[in-house]
Design a protein around this motif. Structure first.
Motif, PDB file in Angstrom:
ATOM      1  N   THR A 351       0.806  -1.092   0.033  1.00  0.00           N
ATOM      2  CA  THR A 351      -0.004   0.041   0.026  1.00  0.00           C
ATOM      3  C   THR A 351       0.957   1.005  -0.276  1.00  0.00           C
ATOM      4  O   THR A 351       1.695   1.388   0.967  1.00  0.00           O
ATOM      5  CB  THR A 351      -0.891  -0.061   1.329  1.00  0.00           C
ATOM      6  N   ALA A 352       0.733   1.858  -1.199  1.00  0.00           N
ATOM      7  CA  ALA A 352       1.633   3.356  -1.119  1.00  0.00           C
ATOM      8  C   ALA A 352       0.852   4.480  -0.625  1.00  0.00           C
ATOM      9  O   ALA A 352       1.288   5.509  -0.407  1.00  0.00           O
ATOM     10  CB  ALA A 352       2.090   3.279  -2.653  1.00  0.00           C
ATOM     11  N   GLN A 353      -0.449   4.400  -0.714  1.00  0.00           N
ATOM     12  CA  GLN A 353      -1.288   5.456  -0.534  1.00  0.00           C
ATOM     13  C   GLN A 353      -2.761   4.949   0.010  1.00  0.00           C
ATOM     14  O   GLN A 353      -3.277   3.908  -0.526  1.00  0.00           O
ATOM     15  CB  GLN A 353      -1.498   6.377  -1.516  1.00  0.00           C
ATOM     16  N   ARG A 354      -3.473   5.803   0.911  1.00  0.00           N
ATOM     17  CA  ARG A 354      -4.520   5.281   1.270  1.00  0.00           C
ATOM     18  C   ARG A 354      -5.302   6.579   1.862  1.00  0.00           C
ATOM     19  O   ARG A 354      -4.837   7.385   2.667  1.00  0.00           O
ATOM     20  CB  ARG A 354      -4.564   4.466   2.770  1.00  0.00           C
ATOM     21  N   VAL A 355      -6.795   6.944   1.346  1.00  0.00           N
ATOM     22  CA  VAL A 355      -7.603   8.074   1.654  1.00  0.00           C
ATOM     23  C   VAL A 355      -8.958   7.446   2.001  1.00  0.00           C
ATOM     24  O   VAL A 355      -9.351   6.764   1.275  1.00  0.00           O
ATOM     25  CB  VAL A 355      -7.553   8.998   0.449  1.00  0.00           C
ATOM     26  N   GLY A 356      -9.276   7.909   3.228  1.00  0.00           N
ATOM     27  CA  GLY A 356     -10.615   7.480   3.731  1.00  0.00           C
ATOM     28  C   GLY A 356     -11.615   8.680   3.639  1.00  0.00           C
ATOM     29  O   GLY A 356     -11.219   9.905   3.482  1.00  0.00           O
ATOM     30  N   PHE A 357     -12.874   8.350   3.319  1.00  0.00           N
ATOM     31  CA  PHE A 357     -13.880   9.182   3.003  1.00  0.00           C
ATOM     32  C   PHE A 357     -15.260   8.885   3.283  1.00  0.00           C
ATOM     33  O   PHE A 357     -16.127   8.959   2.648  1.00  0.00           O
ATOM     34  CB  PHE A 357     -13.748   9.775   1.854  1.00  0.00           C
ATOM     35  N   GLY A 358     -15.506   8.122   4.585  1.00  0.00           N
ATOM     36  CA  GLY A 358     -16.783   7.452   5.105  1.00  0.00           C
ATOM     37  C   GLY A 358     -17.891   8.371   5.284  1.00  0.00           C
ATOM     38  O   GLY A 358     -18.993   7.905   4.618  1.00  0.00           O
ATOM     39  N   ALA A 359     -17.607   9.700   5.581  1.00  0.00           N
ATOM     40  CA  ALA A 359     -18.900  10.570   5.537  1.00  0.00           C
ATOM     41  C   ALA A 359     -19.388  10.774   4.127  1.00  0.00           C
ATOM     42  O   ALA A 359     -20.699  10.860   4.145  1.00  0.00           O
ATOM     43  CB  ALA A 359     -18.248  11.788   6.302  1.00  0.00           C
ATOM     44  N   HIS A 360     -18.706  10.786   3.175  1.00  0.00           N
ATOM     45  CA  HIS A 360     -19.283  10.895   1.631  1.00  0.00           C
ATOM     46  C   HIS A 360     -20.110   9.679   1.308  1.00  0.00           C
ATOM     47  O   HIS A 360     -20.851   9.870   0.574  1.00  0.00           O
ATOM     48  CB  HIS A 360     -18.009  10.962   0.949  1.00  0.00           C
ATOM     49  N   TYR A 361     -19.949   8.466   1.982  1.00  0.00           N
ATOM     50  CA  TYR A 361     -20.747   7.285   1.684  1.00  0.00           C
ATOM     51  C   TYR A 361     -22.006   7.625   2.323  1.00  0.00           C
ATOM     52  O   TYR A 361     -22.947   7.234   2.091  1.00  0.00           O
ATOM     53  CB  TYR A 361     -20.106   6.035   2.094  1.00  0.00           C
ATOM     54  N   ALA A 362     -21.841   7.994   3.593  1.00  0.00           N
ATOM     55  CA  ALA A 362     -23.064   8.150   4.479  1.00  0.00           C
ATOM     56  C   ALA A 362     -23.945   9.151   3.653  1.00  0.00           C
ATOM     57  O   ALA A 362     -25.297   8.768   3.426  1.00  0.00           O
ATOM     58  CB  ALA A 362     -22.828   8.872   5.793  1.00  0.00           C
ATOM     59  N   GLU A 363     -23.786  10.341   2.793  1.00  0.00           N
ATOM     60  CA  GLU A 363     -24.400  11.213   2.173  1.00  0.00           C
ATOM     61  C   GLU A 363     -24.752  10.597   0.810  1.00  0.00           C
ATOM     62  O   GLU A 363     -26.029  10.488   0.567  1.00  0.00           O
ATOM     63  CB  GLU A 363     -23.649  12.280   1.726  1.00  0.00           C
ATOM     64  N   THR A 364     -23.913   9.536   0.218  1.00  0.00           N
ATOM     65  CA  THR A 364     -24.357   8.903  -0.976  1.00  0.00           C
ATOM     66  C   THR A 364     -25.528   8.038  -0.757  1.00  0.00           C
ATOM     67  O   THR A 364     -26.683   7.944  -1.459  1.00  0.00           O
ATOM     68  CB  THR A 364     -23.034   8.020  -1.388  1.00  0.00           C
ATOM     69  N   LEU A 365     -25.230   7.427   0.480  1.00  0.00           N
ATOM     70  CA  LEU A 365     -26.679   6.245   0.721  1.00  0.00           C
ATOM     71  C   LEU A 365     -27.810   6.997   1.398  1.00  0.00           C
ATOM     72  O   LEU A 365     -28.900   6.670   0.977  1.00  0.00           O
ATOM     73  CB  LEU A 365     -25.887   5.430   2.042  1.00  0.00           C
ATOM     74  N   ARG A 366     -27.620   8.179   1.963  1.00  0.00           N
ATOM     75  CA  ARG A 366     -28.903   8.980   2.090  1.00  0.00           C
ATOM     76  C   ARG A 366     -29.554   9.443   1.074  1.00  0.00           C
ATOM     77  O   ARG A 366     -30.978   9.254   0.836  1.00  0.00           O
ATOM     78  CB  ARG A 366     -28.539  10.244   3.036  1.00  0.00           C
ATOM     79  N   LEU A 367     -28.910   9.875  -0.045  1.00  0.00           N
ATOM     80  CA  LEU A 367     -29.337  10.317  -1.352  1.00  0.00           C
ATOM     81  C   LEU A 367     -30.344   9.171  -1.970  1.00  0.00           C
ATOM     82  O   LEU A 367     -31.291   9.023  -2.600  1.00  0.00           O
ATOM     83  CB  LEU A 367     -28.610  10.875  -2.339  1.00  0.00           C
ATOM     84  N   TRP A 368     -29.456   7.827  -1.964  1.00  0.00           N
ATOM     85  CA  TRP A 368     -29.913   6.702  -2.645  1.00  0.00           C
ATOM     86  C   TRP A 368     -31.478   6.316  -1.813  1.00  0.00           C
ATOM     87  O   TRP A 368     -32.322   5.950  -2.408  1.00  0.00           O
ATOM     88  CB  TRP A 368     -28.941   5.733  -2.542  1.00  0.00           C
ATOM     89  N   ARG A 369     -31.266   6.237  -0.504  1.00  0.00           N
ATOM     90  CA  ARG A 369     -32.368   6.033   0.182  1.00  0.00           C
ATOM     91  C   ARG A 369     -33.691   6.962   0.185  1.00  0.00           C
ATOM     92  O   ARG A 369     -34.636   6.264  -0.017  1.00  0.00           O
ATOM     93  CB  ARG A 369     -32.156   5.828   1.687  1.00  0.00           C
TER      94      ARG A 369
END
Length: 421
Positions: A351-369
């Motif tokens: 692994t040379a690079q890792r970026v997390g963005f869990g809050a963005h998934y929460a918003e994506t899922l809210r829009l889908w729901r």
């Protein structure tokens, strides 16, 4: 296409169809002792949480917060006594409990997931937790069946709540709260970051594992890459080919119905978006060895992966879950530590690079729901019944709560090979 008959119910107004939903239509058998223990444990857990569990409209438990309305406590406790969290989800599907703010209730539970069951019982998980069926093992044949269960439901169903890009993974937004009309741009932002990470430019030989409905392949081809993209979903393959043809990139993109283990060749870049979750822990070493085998010297691998805490993975990796039973058979989320252990132990990839963005998934899922809820009549028109809609509402809310609580994360990872002299 229309929904497969296994997902349909002829009568949308009656109770759950016992043929389609056998474990929802009838509460399971459970001994009085087991039910009593479950009730005692659940009451104890709920009593210490910042929510309000109302039992049969009369008794309130909890410290106050979002309302969990348990309409049929006897069935609710019996289901949990018989099958734990699977029973908890099935009880919601059956309408035995509900919540005006379902995400709020599930977020409280996710926030406290590690402590809901006493640690003394957690150590005995192997005695009471249900075990995953052998049929869900992700062999090449099993993987086809598992993927088909979810992704071959109906292209029209997914189109009802996804945006025009048909991207079924976390977007990357510029700011919150996210708005639905900005979701296509946010999905392209996610895709472009992955392609940039993988170094995809003119002439790149790109392998995509997990086609989706073709949006990443189209954007890679627009950069001048030559793309092989593989999927196990016939429905996705057919629509992806049509979308790639309409975009004018049929000469640059091959969509193949194939298991990742069957791919041969050498690729300058490999990209896979939220596909590792469907691999299964038993096959994680095979998956990463395959990436290592297919990557050309100097190549780059860009993955987008949903991850869970390593201690929870170790504790629950062999447990049969509601998500595995109803949504993603054979699925299991990795931890970042598990990825590190496997790549270090089985491959030359690091692994040379890792970026997390869990809050963005929460918003994506809210829009889908929200979109899924708004278009309930259209879901019905496709032939899906009320239990299916409750199941998918629970799935989307359950997933959103995982990200809102921080229990889950989504990350983009860059893997490169540790070249030897």
């Amino acid at each position: 296409m229309t929904a497969p008959t296994s997902a349909l119910s002829a009568d949308h107004t009656s109770g759950p169809d016992p043929e389609r939903w056998p474990d929802v239509a009838t509460p399971p058998r459970a001994s009085r002792a087991r039910t009593a223990v479950a009730e005692r444990l659940v009451r104890r857990a709920l009593g210490r949480l910042p929510l309000r569990a109302r039992l049969a409209g009369a008794e309130d438990i909890g410290l106050g917060g979002p309302l969990m309305d348990v309409r049929d406590p006897d069935a609710f406790f019996r289901r949990i006594g018989a099958s734990g969290l699977i029973g908890f989800g099935e009880s919601y599907m059956a309408g035995e409990w509900d919540a005006p703010d379902l995400v709020g209730v599930l977020t409280v539970l996710a926030d406290n997931a590690a402590d809901l069951v006493p640690r003394s019982l957690q150590r005995l998980r192997g005695l009471w937790a249900l075990r995953r069926p052998a049929a869900q093992l992700n062999t090449p044949e099993g993987s086809r069946d598992n993927i088909s269960h979810h992704y071959d439901l109906s292209n029209e169903l997914f189109a009802l709540f996804l945006d025009e890009t048909l991207s079924y993974s976390s977007a990357v937004f510029r700011g919150f709260p996210a708005e639905y009309d900005r979701l296509p741009a946010a999905q392209h932002r996610k895709i472009d970051r992955l392609l940039d990470t993988a170094g995809v430019t003119e002439g790149t030989r790109l392998l995509e594992i997990g086609t989706g409905w073709g949006e990443l392949a189209v954007r890679a081809a627009a950069r001048g890459a030559r793309v092989l993209t593989v999927t196990l979903s016939a429905e996705q393959r057919d629509l992806a080919r049509a979308r790639i043809r309409a975009a004018g990139f049929e000469d640059r993109v091959e969509v193949r119905l194939s298991d990742y283990r069957q791919v041969d060749g050498a690729f300058d870049a490999i990209v896979s978006v939220e596909m590792i979750e469907a691999v299964g822990a038993e096959f994680w070493p095979v998956y990463f060895r395959t990436l290592d085998r297919l990557l050309a010297p100097g190549g780059r691998v860009a993955l987008q992966a949903i991850t869970m805490p390593d201690d929870r993975l170790r504790a629950s990796r062999s447990t049969y879950t509601w998500i595995q039973k109803y949504i993603f058979p054979g699925g299991l989320l990795p931890s970042t530590e598990a990825i590190e252990r496997i790549t270090t132990g089985h491959t030359g990839l690091r692994t040379a690079q890792r970026v997390g963005f869990g809050a963005h998934y929460a918003e994506t899922l809210r829009l889908w729901r929200e979109r899924f809820t708004e278009r309930a009549a259209e879901v019905d028109a496709l032939g899906f019944d009320a239990v299916f809609r409750r199941m998918w509402t629970f799935y989307l809310a359950y997933s959103e709560a995982g990200f809102r609580s921080g229990y889950l994360d989504v990350q983009q990872l860059l893997l490169t090979r540790e070249e030897t002299a």
